[in-house]
Structure formats: structure tokens, C-alpha cells
Design a protein around this motif. Sequence first.
Motif, PDB file in Angstrom:
ATOM      1  N   VAL A   3       0.238  14.918   4.577  1.00 23.52           N
ATOM      2  CA  VAL A   3       1.191  14.096   5.324  1.00 23.52           C
ATOM      3  C   VAL A   3       0.459  13.521   6.535  1.00 23.52           C
ATOM      4  N   VAL A   4       0.602  12.211   6.726  1.00 22.26           N
ATOM      5  CA  VAL A   4      -0.168  11.511   7.753  1.00 22.26           C
ATOM      6  C   VAL A   4       0.749  10.629   8.596  1.00 22.26           C
ATOM      7  N   VAL A   5       0.314  10.337   9.805  1.00 25.23           N
ATOM      8  CA  VAL A   5       0.990   9.384  10.670  1.00 25.23           C
ATOM      9  C   VAL A   5       0.049   8.210  10.882  1.00 25.23           C
ATOM     10  N   GLY A   6       0.609   7.012  10.887  1.00 22.28           N
ATOM     11  CA  GLY A   6      -0.210   5.848  11.181  1.00 22.28           C
ATOM     12  C   GLY A   6      -0.005   4.628  10.314  1.00 22.28           C
ATOM     13  N   PRO A   7       0.121   4.768   8.973  1.00 21.49           N
ATOM     14  CA  PRO A   7       0.251   3.555   8.161  1.00 21.49           C
ATOM     15  C   PRO A   7       1.382   2.660   8.670  1.00 21.49           C
ATOM     16  N   ARG A   8       1.108   1.361   8.764  1.00 24.15           N
ATOM     17  CA  ARG A   8       2.053   0.479   9.441  1.00 24.15           C
ATOM     18  C   ARG A   8       2.735  -0.469   8.451  1.00 24.15           C
ATOM     19  N   GLY A   9       4.070  -0.531   8.543  1.00 26.37           N
ATOM     20  CA  GLY A   9       4.801  -1.487   7.730  1.00 26.37           C
ATOM     21  C   GLY A   9       6.157  -0.969   7.310  1.00 26.37           C
ATOM     22  N   TRP A  10       7.114  -1.904   7.194  1.00 29.67           N
ATOM     23  CA  TRP A  10       8.448  -1.572   6.711  1.00 29.67           C
ATOM     24  C   TRP A  10       8.414  -1.629   5.186  1.00 29.67           C
ATOM     25  N   ALA A  11       7.997  -0.544   4.579  1.00 28.84           N
ATOM     26  CA  ALA A  11       7.850  -0.529   3.125  1.00 28.84           C
ATOM     27  C   ALA A  11       7.975   0.889   2.611  1.00 28.84           C
ATOM     28  N   SER A  12       8.335   1.002   1.339  1.00 29.86           N
ATOM     29  CA  SER A  12       8.470   2.325   0.732  1.00 29.86           C
ATOM     30  C   SER A  12       7.110   2.962   0.475  1.00 29.86           C
ATOM     31  N   HIS A  13       6.070   2.139   0.311  1.00 28.53           N
ATOM     32  CA  HIS A  13       4.713   2.622   0.068  1.00 28.53           C
ATOM     33  C   HIS A  13       3.745   1.710   0.818  1.00 28.53           C
ATOM     34  N   LEU A  14       2.666   2.299   1.326  1.00 28.29           N
ATOM     35  CA  LEU A  14       1.711   1.542   2.136  1.00 28.29           C
ATOM     36  C   LEU A  14       0.286   1.977   1.824  1.00 28.29           C
ATOM     37  N   VAL A  15      -0.607   1.009   1.893  1.00 27.33           N
ATOM     38  CA  VAL A  15      -2.035   1.297   1.833  1.00 27.33           C
ATOM     39  C   VAL A  15      -2.600   1.148   3.235  1.00 27.33           C
ATOM     40  N   ALA A  16      -3.447   2.093   3.628  1.00 30.99           N
ATOM     41  CA  ALA A  16      -4.030   2.047   4.964  1.00 30.99           C
ATOM     42  C   ALA A  16      -5.455   2.571   4.914  1.00 30.99           C
ATOM     43  N   PRO A  17      -6.313   2.079   5.810  1.00 29.44           N
ATOM     44  CA  PRO A  17      -7.652   2.665   5.929  1.00 29.44           C
ATOM     45  C   PRO A  17      -7.542   4.124   6.368  1.00 29.44           C
ATOM     46  N   ALA A  18      -8.325   4.979   5.772  1.00 33.53           N
ATOM     47  CA  ALA A  18      -8.267   6.398   6.126  1.00 33.53           C
ATOM     48  C   ALA A  18      -8.582   6.617   7.605  1.00 33.53           C
ATOM     49  N   LYS A  19      -9.414   5.776   8.182  1.00 37.71           N
ATOM     50  CA  LYS A  19      -9.781   5.944   9.594  1.00 37.71           C
ATOM     51  C   LYS A  19      -8.625   5.585  10.530  1.00 37.71           C
ATOM     52  N   ALA A  20      -7.571   4.951   9.995  1.00 42.08           N
ATOM     53  CA  ALA A  20      -6.439   4.545  10.826  1.00 42.08           C
ATOM     54  C   ALA A  20      -5.261   5.500  10.744  1.00 42.08           C
ATOM     55  N   MET A  63       5.688   4.888 -10.898  1.00 45.35           N
ATOM     56  CA  MET A  63       6.402   3.814 -10.210  1.00 45.35           C
ATOM     57  C   MET A  63       5.460   2.626 -10.042  1.00 45.35           C
ATOM     58  N   SER A  64       5.885   1.442 -10.470  1.00 45.31           N
ATOM     59  CA  SER A  64       5.016   0.265 -10.429  1.00 45.31           C
ATOM     60  C   SER A  64       5.397  -0.713  -9.339  1.00 45.31           C
ATOM     61  N   LYS A  65       6.532  -0.498  -8.672  1.00 48.11           N
ATOM     62  CA  LYS A  65       7.008  -1.431  -7.640  1.00 48.11           C
ATOM     63  C   LYS A  65       7.261  -0.680  -6.334  1.00 48.11           C
ATOM     64  N   ARG A  66       7.225  -1.431  -5.261  1.00 54.18           N
ATOM     65  CA  ARG A  66       7.609  -0.884  -3.964  1.00 54.18           C
ATOM     66  C   ARG A  66       8.570  -1.848  -3.288  1.00 54.18           C
ATOM     67  N   GLN A  67       9.355  -1.326  -2.360  1.00 52.72           N
ATOM     68  CA  GLN A  67      10.250  -2.151  -1.558  1.00 52.72           C
ATOM     69  C   GLN A  67       9.588  -2.485  -0.229  1.00 52.72           C
ATOM     70  N   VAL A  68       9.765  -3.753   0.182  1.00 57.57           N
ATOM     71  CA  VAL A  68       9.159  -4.242   1.419  1.00 57.57           C
ATOM     72  C   VAL A  68      10.203  -5.065   2.171  1.00 57.57           C
ATOM     73  N   VAL A  69      10.325  -4.865   3.486  1.00 54.01           N
ATOM     74  CA  VAL A  69      11.179  -5.705   4.328  1.00 54.01           C
ATOM     75  C   VAL A  69      10.306  -6.797   4.936  1.00 54.01           C
ATOM     76  N   VAL A  70      10.684  -8.057   4.687  1.00 53.61           N
ATOM     77  CA  VAL A  70       9.905  -9.192   5.173  1.00 53.61           C
ATOM     78  C   VAL A  70      10.740 -10.030   6.146  1.00 53.61           C
ATOM     79  N   LEU A  71      10.045 -10.832   6.942  1.00 59.19           N
ATOM     80  CA  LEU A  71      10.687 -11.720   7.903  1.00 59.19           C
ATOM     81  C   LEU A  71      10.860 -13.096   7.260  1.00 59.19           C
ATOM     82  N   ARG A  72      12.112 -13.525   7.123  1.00 54.50           N
ATOM     83  CA  ARG A  72      12.394 -14.813   6.487  1.00 54.50           C
ATOM     84  C   ARG A  72      12.240 -15.973   7.460  1.00 54.50           C
TER      85      ARG A  72
END
Length: 336
Positions: A91-108, A1-10
Motif C-alpha cells: 500500500v502506497v501514498v502518492g499516485p496522483r489522479g481521480w481514477a480507480s487505477h493509476l500508474v506512477a513512477p516508483a520514485k514518486a 479487469m480491462s477498464k478503469r474509471q477516470v474523472v475528467v474536466l470537461r
Amino acid sequence: MSKRQVVVLRRRPVGAPTPDIFAIEESAMPEPAEGQVLTRTLFLSIDPYMRGRLSDAKSYAAPVPIGGMMEGETIGEVIASRDPGFAPGDVVVGPRGWASHLVAPAKAVVKLPKNGAPLSTYLGVLGMPGTTAYSGMTDIGQPKAGETVVISAASGAVGAVAGQLAKRAGARVVGVAGGPEKCLFVQETLGFDECIDHRTLDLKAALNDACPNGIDVYFENVGGDLQRLVFPRLNAFGRVVMCGMVAEYNDTEPRPGPNLMIVVRNRLRIQGLIVSDKPERFAEWRALATPWVLDGSLKYREDIVEGLENAPDALIGILGGRNFGKLLVRVGAAPA
């Protein structure tokens, strides 16, 4: 999969948010850098505080920028990791964002146990809402046996836990909720002593009947008319946990507040609560409450919406009290 879905504020709302201020966009799939993980979102938490992120008014946290991704805590499956502490399939809790995929620091992020409580609970009763109730009652409310505790939004994710903690302390607990179904849940399932329907024609009389000896602790989630009726009923040395005022989040002008001379006369303690001020409470609460969730003695209810595209409507709904219990969006299927 090369794309992700993101909800943004217009654009920023004026008053109540509407669906057209949000947009769903596709963007390139992010790649984790050293010390980061890439997660596939399973659940997204929807919480009243998010209304504040839509505004550019000064607050304790930065607003979502126009064109930026909406913020929100998630549970996700790690699909790529550049940190030795995490591997694909975790499986982790913490990554923040309205998106299908997220990058997060491992410490977070926090790795969840494979055979623990249901995954969704780590965003609700075992997550931020549960920790908020625990911190508010432990640090501010401090209910004691025989006292009267009033909980606004009692069927919600925070109020439900706050009231149960007060009951465990031996207090008499009165909930306030919207509608007979929620009130029935608060009394019969959560075990509160009474529950007042805030839609009643005479809320003042209902409070008097439910709290004949006054109010010692008020856990505030709502504000509005209820707050103005509670303040005169607070006993000497009463405590008010100011957690939220969801009834006023969409107001364009501040409402007049209660006369605070009672604070002096009754030596009241009124303190605001931001759960992130004491991050150590999260692990403390999870360790304390997980056995209660597993043995069924800590009750909770979830309201799950399907699909990331429905997250904006879910947020609009929670600001109007449409949800019943902890509100979540299921974004992806849980791993087998």
C-alpha cells in the motif's frame, strides 16, 4: 479487469464549479512501464487547492487540461509492479489522479507500514495537510510561549494541526470556524483556548474580545472579511502564514485587499506557503507526528465520501465549507 474509471474536466468553470464541468469516463487499464507501479485506488484526497487546477490562470502549478484527468493525491494498493522496491499487495501514498487505477513512477510513491496509523491519515494529519501546517508554523509562524495565534478554518485539515502545534509551543490559540459544532470541536477536542464562529453578527467585536493583546501569528486559510479584520490587530513583528484564501477561490475578480502600511509600521512578516517547496518536510513531519497520532495526543477528524463518482460534489462542497475535517473519497475497499 480491462477498464478503469477516470474523472475528467470537461470545461473550465466561471465562478463556483458545478457538477456538469466534470465527467466520468472509462479508459483502458494502463500498464506499468519499467520503474513504474500500477495501483488500485483506496482513498482520494480532496483539497481546496484543486480549485486552482480548474483555472488556466498563471499559477505555481499547471492547470488540468480540458479533457484531462483531475489531479489529486491517493492511497492505493499495488496490483502490478515493474520496480524491485514494490510488490503486489503493498500500500502506497502518492499516485496522483481521480481514477480507480493509476500508474506512477516508483520514485514518486511511498510505501506505507503494514501496522502503522490508519491508512487515511497519510492523506490528512500525516500527509500533505499536516505537513503544510508543520512547515508553515516551523518556517514562518514560529509561535512562542505567551503569544496569541489565530487560525482560520480551524476545524479543517491544515488549521487543526497548525493550532495544535501552536499550543505545543505554549501559545494562546484562537480558532475561527463556521458554526457552533465546529467551534465546539476546535475547543473541546483540539484544545484551542477559544474559537470564534465567523458567522457571528459582529466578527470585529468577537476578534477584539478573543484577542485583547493583539495577534502575533495569523495562519491564513480563508481570506475575505476575516483577513481584513485581522490585519489591523497584528502586533509589531507579527507573522502571517499565507497558506490559502478559500473564501475567494471562486471569485471572478480580485477583492480589494487591506491597507498594507501596517506592514511597514509594525514590521510584519507575510509569507506565502507552498508545501512542495520543501519536500523534505514530508518525511520529517511523518516521523515526528506518527507517535502523536498513535498515542492520541494529536487530534484529527475525517470526512469521508463514498465513491469516485461523488468526488466532483465533494470538491464543490469543500470550497463552500461544507466538509468537517479532512475530506476524503473512499474509492475502493482496503486490502484484507
